[in-house]
Design an enzyme around this catalytic site. Sequence first.
Site, mmCIF file in Angstrom:
data_model
loop_
_atom_site.group_PDB
_atom_site.id
_atom_site.type_symbol
_atom_site.label_atom_id
_atom_site.label_comp_id
_atom_site.label_asym_id
_atom_site.label_seq_id
_atom_site.Cartn_x
_atom_site.Cartn_y
_atom_site.Cartn_z
ATOM 1 N N HIS A 160 4.884 0.674 -11.236
ATOM 2 C CA HIS A 160 5.028 2.098 -11.548
ATOM 3 C C HIS A 160 6.149 2.717 -10.696
ATOM 4 O O HIS A 160 6.503 2.176 -9.642
ATOM 5 C CB HIS A 160 3.737 2.854 -11.198
ATOM 6 C CG HIS A 160 2.570 2.582 -12.094
ATOM 7 N ND1 HIS A 160 1.328 2.240 -11.617
ATOM 8 C CD2 HIS A 160 2.443 2.626 -13.450
ATOM 9 C CE1 HIS A 160 0.482 2.084 -12.630
ATOM 10 N NE2 HIS A 160 1.142 2.301 -13.749
ATOM 11 N N CYS A 247 -2.850 5.455 -6.091
ATOM 12 C CA CYS A 247 -3.503 5.172 -7.379
ATOM 13 C C CYS A 247 -5.017 5.291 -7.327
ATOM 14 O O CYS A 247 -5.664 5.379 -8.370
ATOM 15 C CB CYS A 247 -3.095 3.798 -7.887
ATOM 16 S SG CYS A 247 -3.447 2.481 -6.744
HETATM 17 N N1 GLY Z 1 -4.129 -3.589 -11.559
HETATM 18 C C1 GLY Z 1 -3.539 -2.329 -11.758
HETATM 19 C C2 GLY Z 1 -2.889 -2.239 -13.065
HETATM 20 O O1 GLY Z 1 -2.283 -3.205 -13.484
HETATM 21 O O2 GLY Z 1 -2.951 -1.249 -13.735
#
Ligand code: GLY
Length: 254
Positions: A160, A247
């Site tokens: 991200h 996150c």
């Molecule tokens: N394991 C986090 C994701 O891939 O969204």
Amino acid sequence: MLTAITRAVSPALSRCELTFLERKPIDHAKAAGQHQDYEELLRRLGARVMSLPAEPDLPDSMFVEDPAIVLDELAVILPLGTDTRRREAASIERALAKFRPIERVALPGMIEGGDVLRIGRRVFVGYSRRTNKEGVRQLSAILSRHAYEVIPVAVTGCLHLKSAVTFLGRNTLLANRNWFGTALFADYDWIDVELDEPHAGNALAIGDTVIFPASFPKTRERIEARGFRVAPLDISELQKAESGLTCSSLIFES
Ligand code: GLY
């Protein structure tokens, strides 16, 4: 009051999505303990933590940042970029509806909160493998009605946008500048991660404190050298699931 929505670690975490990491065994009890330490640190820093129950069938569901973004005026529910994670959004929407009016991005738009970096009225959105142009177009249409500017950014080499860059406060970004397009961030000061700590760009700033993974001591020194107070946290077991620090919570004033 500062509120943090979190979710207990799924017993299925070891079946999580992985994009840039090789799969390693995950010790669930250790992962759950590290997540509890994270929640406790948020409480110590003044947040009211609302911990949602674990979702046994949704391996990545502790990563509550991805199905939504929360701004002062509204929350936006997002269609995640993998089919396997899309059902995570329903309970996040129910939790957020108590605090904010809800708007939604709809398929075929896809966008994950990990790709959304808000700094004031600017909302940088990463084009990663999880976020597409239609998702960014819809988000931009929603947020322009609330006077936010949505700024797309190319992301390569990591999951991200916020895997590569986060905002620490005082006009300063912590970043691995190899993994995203930096041209649109010309107004900011930089702290670069150490070369041998490429995943160290994700930190969670709460007030004057920067929560930061204990596994990146050299980058930690750089952050402290710039006058930030750092609270190191061991998230080594969660990092096997491609986790950062942002996150695992949705943080907002309520
Ligand atoms: N394991 C986090 C994701 O891939 O969204």
